[in-house]
Design an enzyme around this catalytic site. Structure first.
Site, PDB file in Angstrom:
ATOM      1  N   GLY A 130      22.730  -0.497  10.654  1.00 57.19           N
ATOM      2  CA  GLY A 130      21.938  -0.871  11.840  1.00 57.19           C
ATOM      3  C   GLY A 130      20.449  -0.830  11.512  1.00 57.19           C
ATOM      4  O   GLY A 130      19.973   0.160  10.956  1.00 57.19           O
ATOM      5  N   VAL A 131      19.719  -1.877  11.876  1.00 55.80           N
ATOM      6  CA  VAL A 131      18.298  -1.963  11.493  1.00 55.80           C
ATOM      7  C   VAL A 131      17.488  -0.815  12.126  1.00 55.80           C
ATOM      8  O   VAL A 131      17.498  -0.658  13.359  1.00 55.80           O
ATOM      9  CB  VAL A 131      17.708  -3.329  11.919  1.00 55.80           C
ATOM     10  N   ASP A 132      16.822  -0.017  11.290  1.00 55.08           N
ATOM     11  CA  ASP A 132      15.974   1.108  11.713  1.00 55.08           C
ATOM     12  C   ASP A 132      16.747   2.157  12.527  1.00 55.08           C
ATOM     13  O   ASP A 132      16.192   2.827  13.401  1.00 55.08           O
ATOM     14  CB  ASP A 132      14.761   0.602  12.535  1.00 55.08           C
ATOM     15  N   VAL A 161      16.361  -8.129   6.296  1.00 49.74           N
ATOM     16  CA  VAL A 161      17.447  -7.310   6.823  1.00 49.74           C
ATOM     17  C   VAL A 161      18.554  -7.293   5.773  1.00 49.74           C
ATOM     18  O   VAL A 161      18.902  -8.337   5.213  1.00 49.74           O
ATOM     19  CB  VAL A 161      17.961  -7.912   8.153  1.00 49.74           C
ATOM     20  N   LEU A 162      19.074  -6.103   5.482  1.00 51.39           N
ATOM     21  CA  LEU A 162      20.116  -5.971   4.468  1.00 51.39           C
ATOM     22  C   LEU A 162      21.489  -5.894   5.146  1.00 51.39           C
ATOM     23  O   LEU A 162      21.626  -5.291   6.216  1.00 51.39           O
ATOM     24  CB  LEU A 162      19.868  -4.712   3.635  1.00 51.39           C
ATOM     25  N   GLU A 214       1.094   6.818   7.387  1.00 51.19           N
ATOM     26  CA  GLU A 214       2.231   6.402   6.554  1.00 51.19           C
ATOM     27  C   GLU A 214       2.021   6.845   5.113  1.00 51.19           C
ATOM     28  O   GLU A 214       2.940   7.321   4.446  1.00 51.19           O
ATOM     29  CB  GLU A 214       2.410   4.877   6.585  1.00 51.19           C
ATOM     30  N   ASN A 223      13.664   4.144   4.218  1.00 47.61           N
ATOM     31  CA  ASN A 223      12.726   3.113   4.683  1.00 47.61           C
ATOM     32  C   ASN A 223      11.618   3.775   5.492  1.00 47.61           C
ATOM     33  O   ASN A 223      11.833   4.826   6.092  1.00 47.61           O
ATOM     34  CB  ASN A 223      13.481   2.126   5.584  1.00 47.61           C
ATOM     35  N   SER A 257       7.834   6.708  10.947  1.00 49.27           N
ATOM     36  CA  SER A 257       9.038   7.472  10.612  1.00 49.27           C
ATOM     37  C   SER A 257       9.560   7.032   9.258  1.00 49.27           C
ATOM     38  O   SER A 257       9.514   5.841   8.932  1.00 49.27           O
ATOM     39  CB  SER A 257      10.160   7.190  11.626  1.00 49.27           C
ATOM     40  N   SER A 282       0.831  -1.207   0.000  1.00 45.38           N
ATOM     41  CA  SER A 282       0.000   0.000   0.000  1.00 45.38           C
ATOM     42  C   SER A 282       0.872   1.267   0.000  1.00 45.38           C
ATOM     43  O   SER A 282       0.531   2.263  -0.640  1.00 45.38           O
ATOM     44  CB  SER A 282      -0.982   0.003   1.183  1.00 45.38           C
ATOM     45  N   ASN A 283       2.002   1.229   0.693  1.00 43.18           N
ATOM     46  CA  ASN A 283       2.909   2.392   0.651  1.00 43.18           C
ATOM     47  C   ASN A 283       3.506   2.578  -0.745  1.00 43.18           C
ATOM     48  O   ASN A 283       3.667   3.706  -1.210  1.00 43.18           O
ATOM     49  CB  ASN A 283       4.018   2.245   1.692  1.00 43.18           C
ATOM     50  N   HIS A 320       9.081   3.084   8.729  1.00 41.35           N
ATOM     51  CA  HIS A 320       8.966   2.206   9.898  1.00 41.35           C
ATOM     52  C   HIS A 320       7.781   2.672  10.739  1.00 41.35           C
ATOM     53  O   HIS A 320       7.643   3.865  11.002  1.00 41.35           O
ATOM     54  CB  HIS A 320      10.264   2.262  10.707  1.00 41.35           C
ATOM     55  N   ARG A 360      22.834 -14.221   2.827  1.00 38.67           N
ATOM     56  CA  ARG A 360      22.235 -12.915   2.506  1.00 38.67           C
ATOM     57  C   ARG A 360      22.964 -12.215   1.368  1.00 38.67           C
ATOM     58  O   ARG A 360      22.351 -11.598   0.509  1.00 38.67           O
ATOM     59  CB  ARG A 360      22.254 -12.015   3.749  1.00 38.67           C
TER      60      ARG A 360
HETATM   61  C1  GRF Z   1       3.945  -0.752   6.868  1.00 40.51           C
HETATM   62  O1  GRF Z   1       3.293  -0.608   8.103  1.00 40.51           O
HETATM   63  C2  GRF Z   1       5.382  -0.346   6.972  1.00 40.51           C
HETATM   64  O2  GRF Z   1       5.608   0.705   7.848  1.00 40.51           O
HETATM   65  C3  GRF Z   1       6.008  -1.601   7.515  1.00 40.51           C
HETATM   66  O3  GRF Z   1       5.356  -2.654   6.843  1.00 40.51           O
HETATM   67  C4  GRF Z   1       4.051  -2.217   6.461  1.00 40.51           C
HETATM   68  C5  GRF Z   1       3.956  -2.412   4.982  1.00 40.51           C
HETATM   69  O4  GRF Z   1       2.661  -2.162   4.487  1.00 40.51           O
HETATM   70  N1  GRF Z   1       7.447  -1.574   7.328  1.00 40.51           N
HETATM   71  P1  GRF Z   1       2.413  -2.038   2.927  1.00 40.51           P
HETATM   72  O5  GRF Z   1       2.979  -3.293   2.262  1.00 40.51           O
HETATM   73  O6  GRF Z   1       3.088  -0.810   2.440  1.00 40.51           O
HETATM   74  O7  GRF Z   1       0.928  -1.974   2.779  1.00 40.51           O
END
Ligand code: GRF
Length: 204
Positions: free
Chosen positions: A148-150, A97-98, A179, A112, A141, A19-20, A114, A70
């Protein structure tokens, strides 16, 4: 916003519904600051890939489970990015995780989203953790991706109130709405910063 004749070539990484991703693609179409040239997923079954195909966006599915480690997975991802001349990456619900091998070469060119008010609650189950901690507000955010993750610097945030008797699912739904508002705005800002740096590097 720093200008360049050609829009920045953007890859969006997803693992699920995307969706994002949809809001980012729409913002690129509306504002023209970037061109989505690749939707990449680590899972063939990510629902977002179907939407991308229906909307004529190039897709790549690279299943991480087919790799022993990885870095070999990331090397194929990197080759695919080079094939599409990608300049900038937006992770949008990408659940891998990258390693530093990958993040170091994309530093300053990868962001990213989060679902927490970073630096609070990096990692998983952010909504449950915020509710259990008795927090009064939650949010989301967008940050630069580092090893480092997030942990990378926050670009922008949106806040939502945590209600009495809130559940993680109800809160997640309200945060997701924010978001969709936040990510296009933050992407535009991040790309503008990237272009300013690029122009400075050219001038040096
Ligand atoms: C979102 O809540 C994002 O913040 C998190 O995973 C979810 C992904 O949702 N990292 P979508 O696939 O963008 O709908």
């Amino acid at each position: 916003m720093a200008e360049r004749e050609e829009p920045v070539r953007l890859a969006i990484f997803i693992s699920g519904r995307g969706s994002n991703m949809k809001t980012l693609v729409q913002a690129c179409l509306d504002e023209g600051f970037a061109k989505p040239v690749l939707i990449l997923s680590n899972s063939y079954s990510a629902a977002g890939l179907e939407w991308a195909t229906e909307n004529d966006l190039p897709i790549a599915a690279i299943d991480h489970r087919a790799y022993d480690d990885r870095e070999s997975f990331e090397k194929d991802v990197q080759d695919t990015l080079e094939l599409h001349n990608v300049e900038f990456i937006a992770l949008a619900g990408f659940m891998r995780v990258l390693t530093p091998w990958f993040t170091d070469q994309w530093e300053g060119r990868m962001i990213n989203i989060h679902p927490s008010l970073l630096p609070k609650y990096p990692g998983l189950h952010t909504h449950k953790r915020a509710i259990e901690a008795g927090d009064k507000e939650a949010g989301c955010s967008v940050h630069w991706v580092t090893a480092g993750v997030d942990e990378g610097a926050v670009i922008d945030q949106e806040r939502v109130e945590i209600m009495p008797n809130d559940t993680p699912d109800a809160l997640a739904e309200r945060v997701l709405e924010r978001e969709h508002f936040l990510y296009p705005r933050a992407l535009q800002k991040a790309i503008s910063d990237f272009l300013v740096r690029e122009l400075q590097n050219e001038a040096d």
